[in-house]
Structure formats: C-alpha cells, structure tokens
Design a protein around this motif. Structure first.
Motif, PDB file in Angstrom:
ATOM      1  N   LEU B  48       0.838  -1.203   0.000  1.00 23.17           N
ATOM      2  CA  LEU B  48       0.000   0.000   0.000  1.00 23.17           C
ATOM      3  C   LEU B  48       0.880   1.262   0.000  1.00 23.17           C
ATOM      4  N   VAL B  52       0.594   4.299  -2.753  1.00 19.40           N
ATOM      5  CA  VAL B  52       0.205   5.682  -2.460  1.00 19.40           C
ATOM      6  C   VAL B  52       1.308   6.691  -2.769  1.00 19.40           C
ATOM      7  N   ILE B  55      -0.871   7.226  -6.139  1.00 20.97           N
ATOM      8  CA  ILE B  55      -2.331   7.298  -6.029  1.00 20.97           C
ATOM      9  C   ILE B  55      -2.674   8.062  -4.754  1.00 20.97           C
ATOM     10  N   SER B  56      -3.720   8.921  -4.794  1.00 20.11           N
ATOM     11  CA  SER B  56      -4.135   9.630  -3.574  1.00 20.11           C
ATOM     12  C   SER B  56      -4.463   8.614  -2.498  1.00 20.11           C
ATOM     13  N   VAL B  57      -4.065   8.903  -1.255  1.00 22.58           N
ATOM     14  CA  VAL B  57      -4.226   7.923  -0.180  1.00 22.58           C
ATOM     15  C   VAL B  57      -5.715   7.628   0.101  1.00 22.58           C
ATOM     16  N   GLY B  58      -6.560   8.655   0.003  1.00 19.81           N
ATOM     17  CA  GLY B  58      -7.998   8.442   0.250  1.00 19.81           C
ATOM     18  C   GLY B  58      -8.608   7.501  -0.775  1.00 19.81           C
ATOM     19  N   TYR B  61      -7.122   3.872  -0.260  1.00 21.50           N
ATOM     20  CA  TYR B  61      -7.672   3.179   0.902  1.00 21.50           C
ATOM     21  C   TYR B  61      -9.113   2.737   0.671  1.00 21.50           C
ATOM     22  N   ALA B  62      -9.917   3.611   0.026  1.00 22.91           N
ATOM     23  CA  ALA B  62     -11.315   3.255  -0.249  1.00 22.91           C
ATOM     24  C   ALA B  62     -11.372   2.039  -1.174  1.00 22.91           C
ATOM     25  N   TRP B  64      -9.008  -0.236  -1.502  1.00 22.44           N
ATOM     26  CA  TRP B  64      -8.467  -1.347  -0.704  1.00 22.44           C
ATOM     27  C   TRP B  64      -9.579  -1.933   0.170  1.00 22.44           C
ATOM     28  N   GLU B  65     -10.306  -1.069   0.841  1.00 25.45           N
ATOM     29  CA  GLU B  65     -11.378  -1.501   1.742  1.00 25.45           C
ATOM     30  C   GLU B  65     -12.550  -2.123   0.960  1.00 25.45           C
TER      31      GLU B  65
END
Lengths: 108, 118
Positions: B48, B52, B55-58, B61-62, B64-65
């Motif tokens: 991850l 990032v 890629i923007s972290v937000g 993460y979305a 990924w989740e």
C-alpha cells in the motif's frame, strides 16, 4: 461509560489508528523512509489488535461499519488536509457507496 | 502510474489472504492462523505504501477496503460454496460502482498542482 460504549470506543480507536497508518504510509514515500514505513505497519497491527478486542463485545459487522466509516472518510479528509489530495464531488459519492457496500456486505 | 496500480492489487490480495486466515483462525483458535493474519496485513501495508506514492491515499484506501470486502464475499462463494443472497448482490454492485466513482473523482497530482498554481 456502559460496556457497549466501551467496545464501540475500541472500534473507533481502531479506525483512527487505521487513518494514522495510511498517513504514515504516504509519508514513507513507498518505504523509502523506513521509519515512517515501520510506523505505518505498527499502527495497522495495533488497529487490528483493537478490532479484535472490540469484536469480543460487539457484532463483527457493526465493528467493521464503524471502522469503515472512520477509515474511509477519515483517510480522504486527512489526505486533503495534510497532502492537498483533492477529490471531486463524484469521488465523495463513490466513497459513500464503498462505505455502503461495507455496511451491506458485513450485515448480509 | 501502472506500477502503482499493480502494487494496490498486491496490497488487496495480501489483505484478503490475511482476512481469510483470520476467519479460519477464529474458527479453530490457532495461533498460527493469527500469525499468518498479522504477517499478511503487514505485507499488505508495504504494498500500500508503494501504491500511495502516486495514487491519492484516500482513493487507494477506499479501493483497498471496498475490494477487500467484495473479494471476501466472492471467496466465500467459490471456496466455501456459499450462495449469494440478494443483499450480497446489492452490496457487491455498490462496491464496484463506488470504486469506479472514487476513481473518476481522483484529481491527478499534476492537475492539482496546476490548480494550486493558478
């Protein structure tokens, strides 16, 4: 604080640690800065440990919903605040849908 | 950019492996299962971190989740012979639609820098 609130707090804490882990992970610049990278792994393992504690007293689905809400929206908000990574309105709709999916699938 | 997406896919794969191990471990209560889970999650975060970088972290993460929960449902269908309920189909569609929209909503870093300069 009631016992339920106690476990709920664990789930929220897990979400906050998850957001912190994501920020540290971004700071690590792809693990080039090892300290930040190591910190992000420590934070995420702590988040999972807290989640494991939370689910001893609450439904897994509920815990995941809390974790998902804190993690998904918290990371996007902090990404914007700390790294100036903006998201168009359609992206926020997408975030809400992903959160909805977490909610629906974990309670299915 | 492509490499970042490859790393994100690897991060999701290791996450799903970790969560499947957690599911198995919580049933058997084995320490090995928990050890595998924590190791997979740690590895997932290494990937991850690579993703990032670009890629923007937000967004990362979305995705990924969302992919994580969708894939676990699919694993339970193909591996554990679980039948999909209407609710689960709705959830899967929401995950796919949400991920596409999050992607469409990402403001590229160069673009964002340009906007800031303006």
């Amino acid at each position: 604080m009631s016992a339920d609130g106690f476990y709920f707090a664990f789930a929220v804490m897990a979400g906050i640690l998850d957001v912190a882990a994501n920020l540290a992970s971004t700071k690590s610049n792809g693990f080039a800065r090892r300290g930040w990278g190591a910190l992000s792994i420590l934070l995420v393992l702590a988040a999972f440990a807290l989640l494991a504690k939370a689910i001893k007293g609450m439904e897994l689905a509920m815990a995941y919903a809390v974790l998902g809400a804190t993690g998904i929206f918290g990371t996007a908000i902090c990404g914007r605040l700390f790294f100036g990574q903006k998201l168009r309105p359609v992206g926020w709709v997408g975030l809400s849908l992903v959160f909805g999916a977490v909610l629906v699938l974990h309670t299915a | 950019m492509r490499v970042a997406w490859l790393f994100l896919v690897l991060a999701i794969t290791t996450e799903v492996a970790g969560l499947t191990a957690m599911k198995a471990a919580s049933a058997s209560g084995s320490y090995a299962g928990h050890a595998i889970m924590y190791a997979s999650i740690a590895l997932s975060y290494v990937f991850l971190a690579k993703a990032v970088k670009t890629i923007s972290v937000g967004v990362a993460y979305a995705i990924w989740e969302g992919s994580g929960v969708a894939l676990i449902t699919i694993v339970s269908v193909f591996v554990f012979g679980h039948a999909l309920s209407g609710r689960e189909m709705l959830g899967l569609s929401m995950a796919v639609a949400g991920i596409l929209l999050v992607n469409a909503g990402e403001v590229e870093q160069e673009e964002a820098a340009g906007e800031a300069a303006r």
